[in-house]
Design a protein around this motif. Structure first.
Motif, PDB file in Angstrom:
ATOM      1  N   SER A 334       3.971  -1.445   6.756  1.00 36.43           N
ATOM      2  CA  SER A 334       3.407  -2.609   6.069  1.00 36.43           C
ATOM      3  C   SER A 334       3.476  -2.408   4.558  1.00 36.43           C
ATOM      4  O   SER A 334       3.586  -1.277   4.063  1.00 36.43           O
ATOM      5  CB  SER A 334       1.958  -2.827   6.506  1.00 36.43           C
ATOM      6  OG  SER A 334       1.153  -1.715   6.127  1.00 36.43           O
ATOM      7  N   TRP A 335       3.389  -3.508   3.828  1.00 33.29           N
ATOM      8  CA  TRP A 335       3.448  -3.451   2.364  1.00 33.29           C
ATOM      9  C   TRP A 335       2.347  -2.559   1.793  1.00 33.29           C
ATOM     10  O   TRP A 335       2.584  -1.775   0.869  1.00 33.29           O
ATOM     11  CB  TRP A 335       3.359  -4.856   1.786  1.00 33.29           C
ATOM     12  CG  TRP A 335       3.369  -4.914   0.285  1.00 33.29           C
ATOM     13  CD1 TRP A 335       2.338  -5.251  -0.540  1.00 33.29           C
ATOM     14  CD2 TRP A 335       4.484  -4.632  -0.578  1.00 33.29           C
ATOM     15  NE1 TRP A 335       2.722  -5.200  -1.858  1.00 33.29           N
ATOM     16  CE2 TRP A 335       4.042  -4.821  -1.911  1.00 33.29           C
ATOM     17  CE3 TRP A 335       5.804  -4.242  -0.357  1.00 33.29           C
ATOM     18  CZ2 TRP A 335       4.866  -4.624  -3.006  1.00 33.29           C
ATOM     19  CZ3 TRP A 335       6.630  -4.056  -1.461  1.00 33.29           C
ATOM     20  CH2 TRP A 335       6.163  -4.246  -2.761  1.00 33.29           C
ATOM     21  N   VAL A 336       1.151  -2.640   2.362  1.00 32.49           N
ATOM     22  CA  VAL A 336       0.042  -1.836   1.821  1.00 32.49           C
ATOM     23  C   VAL A 336       0.256  -0.350   2.082  1.00 32.49           C
ATOM     24  O   VAL A 336      -0.220   0.491   1.307  1.00 32.49           O
ATOM     25  CB  VAL A 336      -1.324  -2.300   2.373  1.00 32.49           C
ATOM     26  CG1 VAL A 336      -1.691  -3.664   1.812  1.00 32.49           C
ATOM     27  CG2 VAL A 336      -1.347  -2.307   3.902  1.00 32.49           C
ATOM     28  N   GLU A 337       0.972  -0.002   3.133  1.00 33.68           N
ATOM     29  CA  GLU A 337       1.336   1.403   3.348  1.00 33.68           C
ATOM     30  C   GLU A 337       2.410   1.819   2.348  1.00 33.68           C
ATOM     31  O   GLU A 337       2.357   2.910   1.770  1.00 33.68           O
ATOM     32  CB  GLU A 337       1.852   1.600   4.770  1.00 33.68           C
ATOM     33  CG  GLU A 337       0.811   1.486   5.856  1.00 33.68           C
ATOM     34  CD  GLU A 337       1.438   1.525   7.238  1.00 33.68           C
ATOM     35  OE1 GLU A 337       1.547   2.624   7.791  1.00 33.68           O
ATOM     36  OE2 GLU A 337       1.830   0.450   7.750  1.00 33.68           O
ATOM     37  N   TYR A 338       3.390   0.945   2.155  1.00 30.59           N
ATOM     38  CA  TYR A 338       4.509   1.262   1.264  1.00 30.59           C
ATOM     39  C   TYR A 338       4.037   1.522  -0.160  1.00 30.59           C
ATOM     40  O   TYR A 338       4.502   2.457  -0.825  1.00 30.59           O
ATOM     41  CB  TYR A 338       5.522   0.108   1.297  1.00 30.59           C
ATOM     42  CG  TYR A 338       6.711   0.294   0.381  1.00 30.59           C
ATOM     43  CD1 TYR A 338       7.713   1.204   0.686  1.00 30.59           C
ATOM     44  CD2 TYR A 338       6.832  -0.457  -0.793  1.00 30.59           C
ATOM     45  CE1 TYR A 338       8.812   1.376  -0.147  1.00 30.59           C
ATOM     46  CE2 TYR A 338       7.927  -0.302  -1.629  1.00 30.59           C
ATOM     47  CZ  TYR A 338       8.915   0.617  -1.305  1.00 30.59           C
ATOM     48  OH  TYR A 338       9.992   0.787  -2.134  1.00 30.59           O
ATOM     49  N   LYS A 351      -0.931   9.120   1.015  1.00 28.79           N
ATOM     50  CA  LYS A 351      -0.617   7.707   0.796  1.00 28.79           C
ATOM     51  C   LYS A 351       0.595   7.589  -0.126  1.00 28.79           C
ATOM     52  O   LYS A 351       0.770   8.389  -1.030  1.00 28.79           O
ATOM     53  CB  LYS A 351      -1.814   6.981   0.176  1.00 28.79           C
ATOM     54  CG  LYS A 351      -3.064   6.985   1.039  1.00 28.79           C
ATOM     55  CD  LYS A 351      -4.227   6.325   0.316  1.00 28.79           C
ATOM     56  CE  LYS A 351      -5.500   6.378   1.150  1.00 28.79           C
ATOM     57  NZ  LYS A 351      -6.639   5.761   0.447  1.00 28.79           N
ATOM     58  N   GLY A 352       1.391   6.557   0.114  1.00 29.68           N
ATOM     59  CA  GLY A 352       2.570   6.335  -0.706  1.00 29.68           C
ATOM     60  C   GLY A 352       3.831   6.310   0.135  1.00 29.68           C
ATOM     61  O   GLY A 352       3.797   5.974   1.316  1.00 29.68           O
ATOM     62  N   ARG A 353       4.952   6.720  -0.474  1.00 31.71           N
ATOM     63  CA  ARG A 353       6.256   6.682   0.193  1.00 31.71           C
ATOM     64  C   ARG A 353       7.143   7.767  -0.395  1.00 31.71           C
ATOM     65  O   ARG A 353       6.910   8.234  -1.524  1.00 31.71           O
ATOM     66  CB  ARG A 353       6.909   5.317  -0.023  1.00 31.71           C
ATOM     67  CG  ARG A 353       7.165   4.997  -1.505  1.00 31.71           C
ATOM     68  CD  ARG A 353       7.723   3.607  -1.717  1.00 31.71           C
ATOM     69  NE  ARG A 353       7.907   3.301  -3.140  1.00 31.71           N
ATOM     70  CZ  ARG A 353       6.958   2.817  -3.934  1.00 31.71           C
ATOM     71  NH1 ARG A 353       5.737   2.577  -3.451  1.00 31.71           N
ATOM     72  NH2 ARG A 353       7.197   2.580  -5.213  1.00 31.71           N
TER      73      ARG A 353
END
Length: 450
Positions: A334-338, A351-353
């Motif tokens: 999801s965008w909020v995970e990305y 958290k992040g990518r």
């Protein structure tokens, strides 16, 4: 003279009758008043920006299967899709949601909308729905006429056979040799987490055996098992390289996870029931609750893995990120995970990518893939998937490796990419769980600069 006059009168009558019949043919309407378009009329509308051609059949027919007596599978070139069975799905604010989907496909009131089917029911159902919501320029068409003319263009996904309709599975069970089945041993599996699965126990396809996802992966990283353990998993379930394996679930995500692993191992014929168990129930087919035991075999038949590059590990993921021009590490979260607002998992702290990873869409939360699924759980229109990927530089010519948190969502999307016919594709199995728990790896948060 009387003979000549008589012949002339007969000729005039015949011409008049023919003209009347031709006029009637050109103005045929359904019992509910929708104009029926002829094949010649439709040919003239292809590519006309004032017209939208819509396939209203079940998703499998659009993808490429020959259903309802149609001579050629697939859809009319350039057609979009809006399946009539979507009208039966239980949705909150259903009409508003379906109209939003229609709008996103270019099915809008100001256009002329040609709706086609092959059973004489689906197109009218969708037409009735649109008419009720203010659409006026609605037409219907029987696609069998188009399919019978080999000169008229139709499109199918290159590997559409990897996603099967419920009717195909039923024919397989009934030993009717369905389209593209070449004979040999068959295994049908319901896939979900847990040894004693509530989904399986509540009811399953006749003859189906349960696969617990713990049979192919383990924590804390939830990567696939080693090759030798995967081979033991296959043998325990009676799977060889030559077995036709059909997988499904109440939610198909787990089925796609196992499907990708089996393809990596070297099973030649892996199929997933498009739309999962709901597609089976929609057809009204038999459901059983008795548990079916596994039937082990002695040999897999080939050395595992046959398709080693189908699933990649951390070193390959790093190499993909370093190849900025020819490759993409595609984040299916999801965008909020990305952007790092949440990890998406209670057991993943980071958290992040991975720095340089591009967003490949997913759903609004870690438990769904709504960007890739229709409302009935079937695979979304490939053109729509490719369109939102293109915005992020994710194009079919590149080497694409998909990842998510622990490999489930990304496995489903990899499978869809394979159905589409994309070739340089893989699953980065470790995903964000592995990346965020490995010291020294570069991480980004926030919205990327594009």
């Amino acid at each position: 003279m009387k003979k000549i006059i008589s012949l002339l009168l007969m000729l005039i009558f015949t011409v008049s009758l023919f003209s009347a019949c031709s006029k009637k043919e050109q103005n045929l309407t359904t019992s509910t008043g929708f104009k029926i378009v002829s094949t010649d009329e439709l040919k003239d509308k292809i590519g006309n920006s004032d017209y939208v051609i819509v396939d209203t059949r079940i998703n499998d027919a659009y993808n490429g299967w020959k259903l309802d007596g149609v001579k050629r599978g697939g859809h009319i070139q350039g057609a979009t899709d809006f399946a009539a069975n979507w009208l039966d799905v239980d949705l909150k604010d259903k009409d508003a949601k379906l109209l939003e989907i229609a709008k996103n496909k270019g099915i809008v009131p100001e256009k002329n909308i040609v709706l086609y089917d092959a059973n004489g029911k689906d197109a009218e159902r969708v037409a009735d729905f649109l008419k009720k919501n203010g659409y006026e320029k609605l037409f219907v068409y029987d696609v069998k006429g188009w399919a019978e003319d080999e000169t008229l263009p139709m499109e199918s996904y290159k590997n559409y056979t990897m996603l099967v309709p419920a009717t195909w599975v039923k024919d397989l069970i009934d030993e009717k040799n369905p389209e593209t089945f070449n004979g040999g041993p068959v295994k049908i599996f319901e896939v979900s987490w847990g040894e004693d699965s509530p989904d399986y126990n509540a009811g399953h396809i006749k003859g189906a055996v349960h696969i617990n996802t713990d049979e192919v992966e383990e924590g804390p990283m939830w990567n696939k098992l080693s090759d030798d353990r995967l081979e033991k998993f296959a043998l325990n379930n009676g799977i060889t390289a030559d077995t036709t394996v059909v997988l499904y679930g109440t939610d198909n995500m787990a089925a796609y996870r196992v499907a990708v692993i089996l393809k990596y191992m070297g099973v030649k014929d892996v199929r997933v029931l498009n739309g999962g168990f709901n597609a089976w129930k929609r057809e009204g087919y038999e459901i059983e609750t008795a548990k079916n035991a596994k039937s082990p075999v002695a040999e897999f038949g080939v050395k595992v893995p046959v398709n080693k590059g189908y699933i990649v590990d951390l070193p390959e993921a790093k190499a993909i990120l370093n190849d900025k021009e020819g490759s993409c590490l595609v984040d299916i979260r999801s965008w909020v995970e990305y952007i790092g607002e949440t990890s998406g998992y209670d057991y993943i702290k980071g958290k992040g990518r991975p720095a340089g990873a591009v967003w490949g869409h997913a759903g609004s939360d870690p438990n769904n893939l709504q960007d890739f699924r229709n409302v009935d759980g079937t695979m979304r229109n490939a053109n729509e998937i490719l369109a939102f990927w293109k915005e992020w530089g994710i194009t079919p010519d590149k080497n694409l490796s998909f990842f998510c948190g622990t490999g489930w969502r990304a496995a489903e999307v990899l499978y869809y990419a394979d159905v589409m016919g994309l070739q340089k594709i893989s699953l980065y199995d470790g995903g964000w769980n592995e990346w965020s728990n490995t010291k020294g790896l570069p991480i980004e948060v926030g919205e990327p600069k594009r």
